[in-house]
Design an enzyme around this catalytic site. Structure first.
Site, PDB file in Angstrom:
ATOM      1  CD  GLU A 286       0.058  -8.659  -3.910  1.00  0.00           C
ATOM      2  OE1 GLU A 286       0.147  -9.529  -3.043  1.00  0.00           O
ATOM      3  OE2 GLU A 286      -0.695  -7.663  -3.798  1.00  0.00           O
TER       4      GLU A 286
ATOM      5  CG  HIS B 218      -1.811   1.274  -5.976  1.00  0.00           C
ATOM      6  ND1 HIS B 218      -2.534   0.411  -6.759  1.00  0.00           N
ATOM      7  CD2 HIS B 218      -0.722   1.618  -6.701  1.00  0.00           C
ATOM      8  CE1 HIS B 218      -1.910   0.228  -7.908  1.00  0.00           C
ATOM      9  NE2 HIS B 218      -0.817   0.950  -7.899  1.00  0.00           N
TER      10      HIS B 218
ATOM     11  CD  GLU C 242      -6.617  -3.009   3.406  1.00  0.00           C
ATOM     12  OE1 GLU C 242      -5.984  -3.118   2.341  1.00  0.00           O
ATOM     13  OE2 GLU C 242      -6.681  -1.940   4.051  1.00  0.00           O
TER      14      GLU C 242
ATOM     15  CG  ASN D 251      -3.646  -2.358   6.731  1.00  0.00           C
ATOM     16  OD1 ASN D 251      -2.454  -2.361   6.441  1.00  0.00           O
ATOM     17  ND2 ASN D 251      -4.589  -2.238   5.819  1.00  0.00           N
TER      18      ASN D 251
ATOM     19  NE  ARG E  25      -1.901   1.115   9.044  1.00  0.00           N
ATOM     20  CZ  ARG E  25      -2.699   1.539   8.078  1.00  0.00           C
ATOM     21  NH1 ARG E  25      -3.793   2.218   8.395  1.00  0.00           N
ATOM     22  NH2 ARG E  25      -2.446   1.271   6.816  1.00  0.00           N
TER      23      ARG E  25
END
Length: 613
Positions: free
Chosen positions: A183, A218, A258, A272, A274
């Protein structure tokens, strides 16, 4: 109702979940690899089941073994923690099919969102099918998992193929899924996320924002809540998008949506499915226990119509056993002491534990709350600066300097923070009296055996090397009738673990701790050097040594002794603590020796190759 919970994870998150379970009266079961036989999470659980092996692929990524472990231990529920199998829909199904309670979102929601490629498709965002020069820079990213593993920034078109292969290998090792995608890489943005919590009755809570812009490789290093400087309009937009993502998948449980925020625009990154490593900052500002709420939702309980109001500000710093100045190289060894006072500390290690090569090198998360952001940041920086951390090299000094950097204190940071400031943040600043304090503490112990002489004598000399920069320092002192003495200072007190010095009218106290040849003086780590260095301990020029213990996973195609190599050319890849580390040629020349082959396990300092110019 949940009576006995197995946590399919390790480290600080397992310990964190066990603490909540104790408060709720729920029995706990740990699973552990052979490398984690005596780990803190095993010691804190009521029962434990061994997963034979050490590598994640043989242990914590073996869903069928974990389900069998739960059944053998009599558990009626499984919590996946974060990482490993936490976003694996097949594992979630296997838990449910075994008649166990799954403390997580429905498998269908995991499938829709845990794969970043499918999540983007659901929201109408397509990855790049082919990379051209106009697309650069781009980000190669693992479709599964997170934590920065399987992720690469590519700025040269010729590097795309190699980085895709490296990302696939790393993702397969870390998550059991080698799918990657490409991306556009947006520079200069802030990493902002929204914590959500949803029940089975249609209620979705957006639990504030978090800023996680300070990242290395990251992977987040410092996180805070709420994200500073967002307008009410942008915050409302982020909430709307997060709730939309949850409702689109009929989500249940805790999750994080996010975004990359540039100016007043938010770009969706991923969801995410979780709990996140940084969940404590959300807990601190809302006064909630997110693990307890996860368990409640898994039991079918309904959330109140709206969450409580947030209050104040919270900041979290991840304390890693790593050397930021050496490419963030992870460190191993014995953690002799870890104590951070005045703030919340979530850790998977205790004094005396061994930090091994198989897992993430995070030692702990330190979290500070205060009524204002300024106060919370100052509180956390001070607590870390005073912390007692005895063992391998850590990123503690980097964290303190990051928290005090003007860009951070003024909330002007973005995801390129460390790209711009790392050299200054990792520069070594030695307390000039630390080596002397170490020598005096050592001399005090030996002075009981008659160190003082009744005749003039030469000074005693001790040599130390500071860690991690490797600089050597020589100090001199005397045994006198009045005790120990040194030039330029007054020795007010000398003991084996405490030295008080006065210099230029200022008195300072140094706490000293010795473990073998390592000496810890306040926040300074020293290695005591022998009086007479070993003349044979020399390496051939151009030697490439393993910077950390690990496993050689790849050698460059066609590489053999006698090959011509260029400076900076990748020669081999070493995997340690779930990260791949590239070993490059130090100079342009000839590869005169190659001692590495895929699958070989090496210790720190092992000779891998020699390049002669």
């Amino acid at each position: 109702m949940i009576h006995t919970l197995l946590v399919a994870n390790r480290g600080e998150i397992a310990c964190r979940i066990f603490r909540t379970c104790r408060d709720l009266g729920i029995s706990t079961v740990a699973v552990h690899s052979d490398a984690d036989t005596d780990a803190l999470h095993v010691r804190e659980a009521d029962a434990a089941v061994r997963l034979p092996g050490a590598a994640p692929a043989d242990t914590y990524l073996r869903g069928e073994l974990i389900v069998k472990a739960a059944q053998a231990a009599g558990a009626d529920a499984i919590h996946p923690g974060y990482g490993f199998l936490s976003e694996n829909a097949d594992f979630a199904r296997s838990v449910i099919d075994a008649g166990l309670i799954w403390v997580g979102p429905p498998p269908e929601a995991i499938e829709a969102m845990a794969s970043k490629t499918r999540a983007k498709e659901l929201l109408g965002i397509a990855p790049l099918a082919e990379v051209t020069e106009d697309d650069l820079p781009v980000l190669v990213k693992a479709a599964a998992g997170g934590g920065g593993r399987g992720m690469r920034v590519v700025r040269e078109l010729g590097e795309v193929k190699g980085e895709l292969e490296a990302a696939r290998a790393e993702a397969l090792s870390a998550f059991g899924d080698g799918e990657v995608f490409v991306e556009p890489y947006i520079e200069g943005g802030r990493h902002v996320e929204v914590q959500i919590l949803a029940d089975a009755h249609g209620t979705v809570w957006p639990l504030g924002t978090r800023d996680c812009s300070l990242q290395r490789r990251h992977q987040k290093v410092i996180e805070e809540a709420p994200a500073p400087g967002l307008t009410p309009e942008l915050t409302a937009k982020l909430y709307e998008m997060a709730v939309q993502a949850a409702r689109a998948t009929e989500y249940r449980g805790a999750g994080t949506v996010e975004f990359l925020v540039v100016g007043g625009t938010a770009h969706f990154l991923e969801m995410n499915t979780r709990l996140q490593v940084e969940h404590p900052v959300t807990e601190e500002i809302f006064g909630l226990d997110l693990v307890a709420l996860q368990l409640s939702v898994a039991e079918g309980e309904a959330l109140p119509a709206a969450p409580p109001e947030s209050r104040g500000h919270a900041v979290e710093a991840r304390l890693y056993a790593e050397d930021p100045a050496a490419g963030w190289a992870p460190q191993t060894g014995t953690l002799h002491g870890l104590s951070v006072s005045g703030v919340r500390l979530d850790s998977g290690y205790a004094d005396g534990d061994t930090i091994g090569i198989h897992y993430d090198p995070m030692l702990a998360k330190a979290v500070a709350w205060a009524p204002t952001r300024t106060a919370a940041v100052r509180k956390l920086a001070g607590a870390l600066e005073r912390a007692r951390i005895h063992g391998p090299v850590t990123n503690r000094d980097l964290l303190v300097r990051s928290l005090r950097h003007p860009e951070f204190t003024e909330a002007r940071m973005d995801t390129g923070f460390y790209d711009r400031h790392l050299p200054g943040l990792t520069a070594v600043t030695l307390d000039p009296y630390a080596p002397l304090a170490a020598a005096l503490a050592d001399a005090h112990g030996r002075s009981r055996f008659g160190g003082w002489r009744n005749v003039p004598s030469q000074p005693q000399v001790k040599r130390y090397r500071t860690e991690p920069d490797g600089e050597e320092h020589e100090v001199r002192y005397w045994h006198t009738r009045g005790g120990l003495a040194a030039e330029g200072v007054v020795v007010v007190h000398a003991g084996p673990d405490r030295i008080v010095l006065e210099a230029e009218g200022v008195r300072r106290t140094y706490e000293v701790s010795v473990h073998g040849d390592r000496v810890y003086v306040g926040g300074t780590t020293l290695t005591a050097l022998p009086r007479f260095p070993d003349p044979t301990a020399r390496q051939e020029p151009g030697s490439l040594l393993a910077p950390m213990p690990g496993t050689v996973v790849r050698v460059a195609d066609g590489l053999a002794e006698g090959a011509a190599v260029e400076a900076g050319q990748p020669l081999l890849w070493l995997e340690a603590m779930k990260m791949e580390h590239r070993i490059t040629a130090p100079v342009t020349g000839t590869l005169t020796a190659l001692h590495a082959e895929p699958g070989r396990q090496v210790e720190v300092g092992a000779l891998l190759a020699v390049v002669s110019d």
